[in-house]
Design a protein around this motif. Structure first.
Motif, short mmCIF file in Angstrom:
data_model
loop_
_atom_site.label_atom_id
_atom_site.label_comp_id
_atom_site.label_asym_id
_atom_site.label_seq_id
_atom_site.Cartn_x
_atom_site.Cartn_y
_atom_site.Cartn_z
N GLU A 20 -3.58 0.25 -3.12
CA GLU A 20 -3.21 -1.02 -2.50
C GLU A 20 -3.29 -2.09 -3.58
N LYS A 77 0.85 -1.20 0.00
CA LYS A 77 0.00 0.00 0.00
C LYS A 77 0.89 1.25 0.00
N ALA A 78 0.52 2.25 -0.78
CA ALA A 78 1.32 3.49 -0.81
C ALA A 78 0.42 4.67 -1.18
N THR A 79 0.84 5.85 -0.73
CA THR A 79 0.10 7.08 -1.05
C THR A 79 1.06 8.10 -1.65
N THR A 101 3.78 9.67 0.99
CA THR A 101 3.45 9.93 2.39
C THR A 101 2.78 8.70 2.99
N GLU A 102 2.84 8.62 4.32
CA GLU A 102 2.15 7.53 5.03
C GLU A 102 0.71 7.95 5.38
N ASP A 103 0.37 9.19 5.04
CA ASP A 103 -0.94 9.74 5.37
C ASP A 103 -1.95 9.24 4.31
N HIS A 104 -2.42 8.00 4.53
CA HIS A 104 -3.25 7.35 3.51
C HIS A 104 -4.68 7.89 3.50
N THR A 155 -4.18 6.97 -2.80
CA THR A 155 -3.71 5.79 -2.06
C THR A 155 -4.03 4.55 -2.89
#
Ligand code: DP6
Length: 331
Positions: free
Chosen positions: A48, A4-6, A326-329, A46
């Motif tokens: 996945e 998963k990545a944003t 960012t990790e801010d999904h 985001t």
């Protein structure tokens, strides 16, 4: 396997426009374009990847909530995901959640930021690091040429050579503090897409004249950016935007993106110059006006535009550093 990545990617505003597509399948333009990457108007996406999932799930942030994306919007994303799956040689499907920081229909290029963010998020979710050039070429394969520019920050030219290459950076954002104050005069969706505008453009009797003028125009814009000269940049970008619209208006069938309000704002920007501001207009494929000015003057320009009865909304943006992960999904 699942990852998963944003990615957050900005919109951009073109000084020299991409108008006319030489090769629709590959999204190749007839001419190089030059743009400024923005900082506030961004898309967040985001992704996945799930190798066991049968079909993609596509959500769009709507009024602060993630909802299934409208069919036409989802279809564009699905097509790009198919290309990205071929590129990455993966099976399975993706969960995608995407949203814009700016209101839809505000005349900002949401496909540029949206497809750039989608491309970067997919590559990150699959743990496939991309160079800037690869990111630009992959984003371009979405069919949105302006997305090829949104993967880089600052002042950007696309393509870099021979009309097939990726975008390159002419100067970083901290080279020159310019703002884009957007006078939104209509938030209605445009009747004719950029895609259709690109297709009709070569049919205009004005087409050849613009192509002949472009090498000199591109040179002047590159030089004005290098010299940080708004006096040199401004008149060229205003003339360039008028040419795009003259071509659109004289395409067959003609395309009229302007409204009476567009002309009122164009006139007001001229007056602002007489009043001492360094403000210059440019207009994409729609009725809204992007007013480019030194950041030190953005407040005065925004106030003047807000005072006009013709503006529905004024958005102030600035040159920016480009996309990031960012990790801010979302979701
Ligand atoms: C007038 O085909 O990149 O904005 O995908 O609809 O955003 P969308 O457009 P695209 O064409 C952009 C046309 C333009 C000029 C420009 O940004 O160069």
């Amino acid at each position: 396997m699942s990852g998963k990545a944003t990615a957050v990617a900005p919109s951009n505003i073109a000084f020299i426009k991409y108008w006319g597509t030489r090769d629709v399948d590959k999204t190749l333009p007839y001419n190089p374009s030059i743009s400024m990457t923005l900082s506030e108007c961004v898309s967040r996406c985001t992704v996945e990847h799930d190798s066991t999932l049968a079909a993609n799930e596509i959500l769009l942030l709507t009024d602060g909530r993630l909802e299934p994306a409208p069919q036409q919007f989802a279809a564009g994303i699905e097509r790009h995901l198919e290309r990205l799956k071929v590129w990455a040689a993966v099976e399975g499907a993706f969960r995608v959640a995407t949203g814009n920081s700016f209101p839809t229909g505000a005349g900002m290029a949401s496909s540029a930021s949206g497809f750039a963010a989608l491309t970067l998020a997919v590559a990150a979710a699959l743990e496939r690091p991309l160079t800037e050039s690869e990111a630009s070429l992959l984003s371009r394969s979405s069919g949105s040429g302006s997305a090829a520019r949104s993967v880089l920050g600052g002042y950007v030219e696309w393509p870099d050579d021979g009309l097939e290459g990726p975008a390159t950076r002419l100067a970083p954002a901290d080279h020159w503090a310019l703002s884009d104050v957007v006078a939104v005069v209509s938030s209605r969706e445009k009747d004719v897409s950029s895609r259709e505008g690109h297709r009709r453009a070569p049919g205009s009797p004005m087409w050849e004249g613009r192509l002949e003028a472009l090498p000199e125009r591109l040179r002047r814009v590159r030089e004005a950016i290098a010299d940080r000269s708004i006096d040199d940049l401004g008149p060229v970008i205003e003339g360039e935007a008028l040419d795009l619209h003259l071509i659109a208006m004289s395409s067959r069938p003609p395309i009229l993106y302007w409204t009476a309000e567009t002309i009122a704002v164009l006139r007001r920007v001229r007056e602002l110059r007489e009043e001492g501001l360094d403000a210059y207009s440019t207009i994409d494929a729609g009725p809204n006006i992007h007013v480019i000015c030194p950041t030190a003057q953005e407040g005065d320009v925004a106030t003047a535009l807000r005072e006009m009865a013709e503006t529905e909304m004024v958005i102030t943006d600035r040159v920016g550093d480009g996309p990031y992960l960012t990790e801010d999904h979302l979701g």
